[in-house]
Enzyme design. Structure first.
Site, PDB file in Angstrom:
ATOM      1  N   THR B  31       0.631  -1.011  -0.035  1.00  0.00           N
ATOM      2  CA  THR B  31       0.047   0.114   0.151  1.00  0.00           C
ATOM      3  C   THR B  31       0.799   1.287  -0.034  1.00  0.00           C
ATOM      4  OG1 THR B  31      -1.225  -1.398   1.418  1.00  0.00           O
ATOM      5  CG2 THR B  31      -1.828   0.992   1.215  1.00  0.00           C
ATOM      6  N   GLU B  64       9.597  -7.131  -1.994  1.00  0.00           N
ATOM      7  CA  GLU B  64      10.071  -5.973  -2.983  1.00  0.00           C
ATOM      8  C   GLU B  64      11.556  -6.164  -3.173  1.00  0.00           C
ATOM      9  OE1 GLU B  64       8.582  -5.476  -0.170  1.00  0.00           O
ATOM     10  OE2 GLU B  64       6.790  -4.148  -0.726  1.00  0.00           O
ATOM     11  N   ARG B 114       5.253   7.039   0.327  1.00  0.00           N
ATOM     12  CA  ARG B 114       4.734   6.703   1.480  1.00  0.00           C
ATOM     13  C   ARG B 114       5.449   6.579   2.786  1.00  0.00           C
ATOM     14  NH1 ARG B 114       2.479   0.565   3.128  1.00  0.00           N
ATOM     15  NH2 ARG B 114       2.865   0.714   5.196  1.00  0.00           N
ATOM     16  N   ASN B1032      -4.362  -8.499   3.825  1.00  0.00           N
ATOM     17  CA  ASN B1032      -4.478  -7.147   4.109  1.00  0.00           C
ATOM     18  C   ASN B1032      -4.469  -6.164   3.130  1.00  0.00           C
ATOM     19  OD1 ASN B1032      -4.330  -5.513   6.551  1.00  0.00           O
ATOM     20  ND2 ASN B1032      -2.389  -4.887   5.624  1.00  0.00           N
TER      21      ASN B1032
END
Lengths: 334, 1216
Positions: B31, B64, B114, B1032
């Site tokens: 996210t 990642e 973020r 999630n």
């Protein structure tokens, strides 16, 4: 032996037609039915209710929990990864069935809404079905619903669909009408090319152990054909529509009885589910042998010969028969 | 404008371009960037091609780090390759980014910037992540708006191919990634014109090929590394010019001109703000507003942050500049300033020194921080910065947007300032996630954006809870492009889609005078007024609002829409919004047509039935919409209730309650803990009342099996066995029954629910084995409508219940559900999804070991419902003991938990040594019959053992305390050691370390660490809450996803089988392994958890967790667990290495087979299990042939696995 018959305006090589069942979901079964001698095939039913349910279910699980929490705005990949919910698979099946076999393919539809009945009927015609069987499964459970309204629902439905498509229509019916003969005649007048007697409703069972209602499927037995047999015998020669007997046809004799009562075709499923598709061939052989042994020139000679209008004792199909049976029954214990 | 405008969000804008100009895309969900990867995957899945006519290959990696590795490899092999990421994900890519840049490799990564996890994790936007990667050698190009995201995605790709410097193209997470805005799309012709095929071929030619072999990635020595590092300088020097050329070319093609630094404002501005990202939009709006009012201010938008072009910056600034504020959206603690501030200072110093600056005198420069973690950044704050720039003594290193009452960095600002034009329509909607408000609003803004001349913008604020989630939608539209990158504070339309929200939120504070207020109300137009709280009535009167109501639920019920009122409320919005705008909008008829079109687009694939149902809801809506005549006076005798009960602790009252009420922004710095430490057990104060039905116990027929309490995901159902005398003073209607336990004859038993914490999931009803004989639809626990009466009665009962004494833990059998459910749970009322399949495991573990457990929690669902502020379900008992919980990261959780174990082991060793050394001082006996040595050697197997040990440790601490407090020359030299032992003594009570996380962690990103921790042999308990998918982040495939299931990145059904994590662990031989499913076999679950905890070594419990991402009504979760087990998909077993041990010299001990199958042979066809779930049925729908093929293979998997397990279980060992 010449077993030819006609049904819904279709010329059939014999009167044995597998009725709607899960067997017809598989194209190879359709080929095996044709190879075994089936004269036509009724495909399994497309249930509008099932499509609607699937539609609502898909909607529910694609919607549940979405757009609520910033990290997981959805939980499934969106369209176009899946195709639209609808009759496509069924229509494709009709198309493929037509390519797979050369005998007539009768599509079967069980709708819930007028719009749905007509839309799917048109689409089935478009997909190449030779005829359409309307599988009307309607349980009038509302205590304030009167029988004339129920009857009118049937009549309107057949009328509307007749006006929407050009292929022949058969109506598969419940035996539970107050005025069965009148109802059958009205359906015929409304445009039904054939009547299929009768739809076999699977009654739920009760599970005493778990205090639950449980679905239950019991295959038919030969003696269950008496009900449609009687009504076919009564209706033969009195209404315009062709007649198909379904329920309880398990052997050559059963099929011959159906024809003798006045049915144009004898439909079967339980026997094929129990003993295999190959039974069609055996039944046809039994029929031929029986007819040959008794020197019938063709099946047509038998057709309707034991119907009410042709038998010596027509009252046997009516109440007299009932009284006689009740009176003659002896208990099996002493 | 030649192209039709589109209304999309930033993620879609980036993904659309990235997919067109790349060949390989390797990603990992995080996210707020996940949607970019998902969209790219979706484009490829539907056969969309790039500008060279090929379908890009999209691959989901295990982390990642893995994605960056794959990107590196693909780039090195000459493919145009990209990735999408954010936050910790970008950090995991850094090692590869150095390599990619060091090798001068053309690529552009797209980053939804973020916050980084520091004192707490945050999924929201700031520049902490990109700033942490700024020294990798990548170029950094920043987009401030959705339009710029699309444009810069292309410009960065064009520039990197020529420059050979790799790019990070970034934009603000959520504010830009999730903001929907009306933009001009880029046509393929523009893409083709911008991307030079010669350069693409050159990139390919630089790739590894055996036809032209070379080596890259050498190891270099001191002799050349330095020079080689400098060898790329020309490329970095050329890069800004190349970017500007690309921008110029782009301008020629599209008419949109960008510069490395774009100046906006008065040509003769004296005060200038330098900023990058979405904040620049708010500054631009304010600059225009202030200049219109005669001020002289300006703004420099930083586009290319790296390589930094000093001269270009200088050229961008007006010669009149006197003071500059550089705003950084990050924090670098301990630095002399945030990164961009330092860059600007040094750049300007250099330009002035070199005499290339436009001004003769160096302007005064200050730096400040704003907008961390998507903190609002409004024109009011911008104005306060400009005001600061006008002061003779400016505050440097300031903050804006918060109140820093500790180090006093913050600037004051006037909240009431608004720069928004009157002709911009502003609408705010309060909805529930489950009512579909956000989805409908997304459609509404697209309808307005794409069918009218209006520019349009939408932004959505979501809840931190997964059940009963509140959403707030902010929609703007108007005649000019909308740059307002902040929430609406003055709305001319407010819609409240859930009546009870009026009690919770002061939503009318957003209403402008004369605004329209639309309320979904169960009360009709005649009676609604009397049901409004006083504050709401007052606002309506004072602000002269136009007030409309509709009973949306009634319309929804009429049209079989259930609780989804979205399209009904949407229709009302369009009917009413016309009066809020002078801008031409759609006629009602046209709007309804467009709503229907949007419904068709959204739901068409879900089938005609759903579409028609929504149409019917739309058609029925307006006849139920009524305007309310506003009385002249407030008549209500009730107001909004307090957010938390008045008896809540001080911190809860002062801090937590403000967060709960949505007022967290007003908390000053001093209110917050300095190190991220928050009290546990706080969900008890957040009474959410989200259920529509709650369970009520029927004591008459209850057999007291405890199963309902066991399965309750929210610990709402509690059991107590107590002395009937305690019932004195019980409220009327309090339910009690004689305890049906042979051990507790003559005791009373109560099953009580906490109605205000219940989510109404109904798992309790589903699991109840007892049926009412007269009416079998009733069980021993039944759901009833949650009315005010029920709330009042059951809340009173709950309060009384809590005062009843708890049974002594030593009297309770831990291994049976009937008994252990009497144990107090120390995990309660989480914000997990209603009916969550994970939380019952956690709750059970806290019942068994909660007062002595530490939890290391991997990031994911469990860390969110476990630790997302404002409240936490991890709780404490009456003695103040409870689970000590922490979350480190996603990837490192096993190691994090191992660290906890190492610390405890080391402390135990040290404490043992000190105790031994102090034994003579302490004495041989702590109390009569209690030897000091018992502290060291006591068994701590049963609860009674633990209790005894606690007593011993308490005595020891008291003894140590008394030694410390006295003054004795013989003791004084030992006091440091005594104090040391005192601080460590608690470690003598056995501690239970739990490492908890989902399958994304255990099977994928954290598997390496998990494997190492299992190999360590240390006593840790690992609980994998296996939902078989990334729950999630929204349903991406993990290596636990079963064959044939549809998930994101497996839209065509996962072709390969689920990884068998348990068997991998078993190969170690020293790891306790169990596979459990509480809904199928609660006894085995309990047994496995007890054995795992008792095992002195690593234990792994793989726990089947039904999940919303499986696609069915979770109230059938337990049935599905049973089906999973019965079908052989989820085979239950326990592997206990203890059983394989042979103790030398013990004649009774012998070697047994450590592997025990707890499942029976599969008895349910696999299809009966899987086709109850949407994740499998979707494939049946989309590709029946593939579904059939994968089902066949999955059935073979089941058979093979069963055979293998059975063989393992039947292996004979000595003693069997």
């Amino acid at each position: 032996m010449d077993l030819r018959t006609s049904y819904l305006g279709l010329e059939l090589k014999n009167p044995v037609v597998p009725s709607a069942s899960p067997l017809s979901r598989d194209l190879s079964n359709l080929r095996r039915m044709e190879d075994a001698g089936a004269a036509a095939i009724v495909l399994y039913s497309l249930f509008e209710e099932e499509i609607n349910l699937e539609s609502h279910t898909l909607d529910r699980y694609l919607s549940d929990g979405t757009e609520s929490y910033a990290e997981a705005l959805t939980y499934f990949p969106e369209a176009p990864a899946y195709r639209a919910i609808g009759p496509d698979a069924y229509l494709e099946h009709i198309f493929r069935a037509k390519q797979a076999v050369s005998i007539p393919v009768i599509a079967s539809l069980n709708g819930v809404s007028t719009g749905g009945w007509i839309r799917y009927a048109k689409e089935m015609e478009g997909a190449g079905a030779d005829a359409l069987e309307l599988n009307i499964y309607y349980m009038p459970t509302q205590i304030d619903l009167i029988s004339t309204e129920v009857e009118q629902i049937y009549i309107d439905l057949v009328h509307d669909i007749r006006a929407s498509i050009r292929i022949p229509i058969a109506v598969k019916l419940s035996p539970y009408f107050s005025a069965t003969a009148n109802m059958m005649n009205r359906l015929s007048e409304a445009g039904a090319d054939g009547l299929v007697l009768f739809n076999r409703f699977y009654q739920p069972d009760l599970d005493l152990e778990n205090l639950e209602v449980v679905p239950n499927l019991i295959l038919s037995k030969s003696d269950e054909m008496r009900l449609p047999l009687r009504w076919i015998a009564i209706l033969f020669g009195r209404i315009k529509a062709d007649l198909a007997l379904t329920t309880g046809v398990h052997n050559g004799h059963d099929a011959l009885k159906a024809i003798a009562a006045g049915a144009n075709v004898a439909m079967m499923t339980s026997e094929l589910l129990l003993n295999g598709i190959g039974r069609i061939g055996e039944i046809l052989t039994e029929m031929s042998q029986w007819l040959e042994e008794r020197e019938y020139v063709s099946l047509q000679e038998l057709h309707g010969s034991l119907s009410q209008i042709n038998v010596a004792a027509p009252a046997a199909f009516e109440r007299a028969n009932y009284i006689q049976i009740v009176r003659s029954y002896q208990p099996s214990f002493k | 404008m030649t192209t039709k405008m589109i209304t999309v969000d930033g993620n879609e804008a980036a993904a659309a371009v990235a997919h067109k100009v790349n060949e390989v895309i390797a990603i990992y969900p995080i996210t707020p960037s996940s949607a970019m990867g998902e969209l790219a995957d979706q484009f490829s899945a539907s056969g969309e091609r790039n500008i060279w006519g090929t379908v890009p290959l999209v691959v989901e990696m295990q982390s990642e780090g893995g994605a960056a590795g794959a990107v590196h490899g693909s780039l090195q092999t000459g493919a145009l390759t990209t990735t999408f990421t954010a936050s910790q994900g970008l950090l995991l890519m850094i090692p590869n980014m150095y390599k990619i840049a060091g090798e001068l490799t053309s690529t552009s990564f797209h980053v939804a910037a973020r916050s980084l996890a520091a004192q707490g994790l945050s999924i929201f936007g700031d520049h902490s992540d990109v700033m942490a990667a700024r020294n990798t050698g990548f170029a950094f190009l920043c987009a401030s708006s959705v339009q710029e995201v699309m444009d810069f995605a292309l410009i960065s790709q064009a520039a990197t191919l020529q420059a050979r410097v790799p790019f990070i193209h970034f934009f603000d997470g959520f504010r830009t990634s999730h903001e929907i805005n009306k933009i001009a799309p880029l046509e393929d012709e523009v893409l083709r014109a911008m991307i030079d095929d010669e350069l693409v071929r050159a990139h390919r030619a630089r790739g590894l090929s055996p036809e032209n072999p070379f080596i890259r990635g050498t190891a270099q020595n001191p002799d050349v590394y330095f020079q080689a590092r400098e060898s790329a300088n020309p490329y970095y020097l050329a890069c800004p010019g190349i970017v500007q050329s690309a921008m110029d070319k782009f301008a020629a093609l599209t008419g949109r001109q960008y510069h490395l630094f774009d100046y906006v404002g008065a040509p003769d501005a004296e005060r200038v703000i330098v900023i990058m990202g979405s904040g620049a939009e708010a500054v631009e709006e304010t600059v225009q507003f202030l200049n219109d009012r005669g001020e002289k201010v300006g703004l420099v938008k930083v586009r290319l942050f790296r390589p930094f072009d000093t001269a270009a910056l200088a050229q961008a600034l007006p010669a009149t500049t006197k003071s500059i504020a550089v705003l950084d959206r990050t924090k670098e603690p301990g630095s002399t300033g945030e990164p961009m501030y330092l860059d600007i200072v040094s750049a300007l110093v250099e330009t002035v020194a070199a005499d290339i600056a436009p001004f003769a005198v160096m302007p005064r420069i200050i730096g400040g921080r704003y907008g961390l973690s998507s903190k609002e950044f409004t024109p009011a704050m911008v104005k306060s910065v400009f005001d600061e720039l006008a002061k003779p003594m400016m505050k440097n290193h300031f903050t804006v947007g918060i109140e820093d009452d500790v180090t006093h960095t913050s600037l004051d600002y006037d909240e009431s300032l608004s720069t928004e034009a009157d002709d911009v329509v502003r609408a705010v909607f309060f909805g529930l996630g489950s009512d579909g408000t956000v989805g409908a609003n997304k459609n509404s803004i697209k309808i307005i954006g794409e069918n009218t001349s209006n520019y349009a913008q939408a932004y959505f604020v979501y809840d931190s809870k997964k059940s009963g989630a509140v959403t707030v939608s902010h929609l703007r539209f108007g005649p000019r492009p909308i740059h307002s990158t902040y929430l609406i504070s003055k709305a001319n339309f407010i819609a409240c889609h859930q009546f009870h929200f009026l009690e919770r939120f002061d939503m009318l504070k957003f209403a402008e005078p004369g605004a329209t207020f639309l309320l979904n109300s169960p009360y009709g137009s005649e009676e609604v007024w009397d049901h409004l709280p006083r504050e709401v009535q007052k606002s309506i009167i004072d602000k002269r609002l136009r007030f409309y109501v509709i009973d949306g639920l009634e319309v929804a019920n009429m049209t079989n829409m259930g609780r989804r009122i979205n399209t009904i409320m949407q229709t009302c919005f369009f009917a009413l919004i016309g009066q809020a705008t002078s801008t031409p909008l759609l006629s009602r008829e046209r709007a309804i047509d467009e709503i229907k079109e949007a419904i068709y687009k959204t739901y068409g694939k879900r089938g005609e039935a759903v579409v028609q149902q929504n149409y019917a809801a739309v058609d029925a809506a307006l006849s139920h919409l009524h305007e309310i005549k506003i009385p002249a006076q407030v008549t209500s005798d009730f107001g909004r209730p307090p957010v938390v009960p008045v008896n809540a602790p001080e911190f809860i009252q002062n801090v937590t309650a403000r967060m709960i009420a949505g007022l967290g922004d007003t908390l000053p710095v001093s209110a917050l803990p300095v190190d991220g430490t928050y009290p546990s057990g706080t969900t008890q104060w957040e009474k959410r009342n989200i259920a529509t039905e709650v369970p009520i116990w029927d004591p008459e027929i209850c057999i007291q099996c405890g199963k309902c309490a066991f399965v309750c995901p929210h610990a709402v159902i509690r059991l107590k066995i107590y002395n009937p005398a305690a019932l004195d003073g019980a409220p009327e209607g309090f339910r009690s029954a004689p305890a049906r336990f042979k051990e507790f004859k003559d005791m009373a038993y109560t099953l009580q629910i906490s109605p205000e914490d219940c989510t109404g999931c109904s798992l309790c009803y589903e699991v109840c084995p007892v049926k009412n004989k007269r009416q079998p639809k009733f069980k021993a626990i039944n759901l009833v409508e949650y009315t005010d009466e029920v709330r009042e009665a059951e809340s009173g009962n709950w309060e009384f219940f809590n005062k009843l004494p708890n049974l002594d833990r030593t009297e309770i059998l831990f291994n049976q559900v009937k008994y252990n459910q009497v144990l107090e749970p120390l995990f309660e009322f989480s914000g997990a999804c209603a009916g969550c399949g994970e939380t019952p495991y956690l709750k059970l573990i806290t019942q068994l070991f909660g007062d002595r457990m530490l939890v290391a929690n991997a990031t994911g669902c469990s860390s969110i419902y476990g630790g997302n502020l404002p409240t936490t379900p991890w709780s404490r008992n009456a003695d103040g003991r409870g689970p000590a919980w922490s979350n480190s990261l996603f990837e490192d959780n096993a190691e994090f938990g191992l660290g906890m174990r190492l610390a405890l082991d080391q402390r135990l060793d040290a404490a043992t040594n000190i105790l031994r050394s102090l034994r003579d001082l302490i004495g041989a006996q702590l109390a009569p019959g209690i030897a000091t040595d018992d502290v060291l050697f006591a068994d701590q197997v049963t609860e009674a053992d633990i209790l005894e040990q606690r007593k011993r440790v308490q005595l020891l601490k008291e003894r140590l305390q008394s030694l410390l407090s006295g003054s004795d020359a013989n003791i004084d030299p030992f006091k440091p050691a005594i104090a040391d032992l005192l601080s460590k003594a608690d470690v003598f009570v056995k501690k239970s370390v739990w490492i908890v996380g989902g399958d994304g962690w255990a099977y994928d990103i954290g598997y390496g660490g998990l494997d190492h921790v299992m190999a360590s042999g240390r006593n840790v308990n690992i609980l994998v809450l296996d939902t078989e998918v990334y729950s999630n982040t929204g349903g991406q495939m993990s290596k636990s996803t079963p064959r044939g299931a549809v998930a994101k990145f497996a839209a065509a059904g996962k072709p390969l089988p689920k990884k068998d994590l348990g068997m991998l662990a078993i190969t170690y031989g020293n790891v306790y392994v169990a596979r459990v499913a509480f809904g199928a076999n609660d006894r085995q679950t309990v047994q496995a958890i007890l054995e795992a905890e008792a095992y002195d070594g690593p234990s792994l419990i793989i726990a089947y967790s039904h999940c919303i991402a499986h696609g069915y009504d979770l109230k059938f979760g337990l049935e599905q667990q049973q089906a999973a087990v019965d079908s052989g998909h989820w085979i239950l077993y326990r592997y206990n290495p203890e059983l394989a041990h042979v103790t030398e010299g013990d004649p009774n001990d012998s070697q047994h087979n450590p592997f025990h199958l707890d499942s029976k042979a599969p008895s349910l066809p696999l299809e009966k299990y899987i086709y109850r779930e949407g994740r499998y049925r979707m494939l049946q729908q989309s590709n029946p042939e593939a579904a059939e093929r994968l089902l066949r293979m999955a059935k073979a998997d089941v058979a093979e696995r069963w055979d293998a397990y059975q063989r393992l279980a039947s292996e004979k060992k000595a003693g069997d």
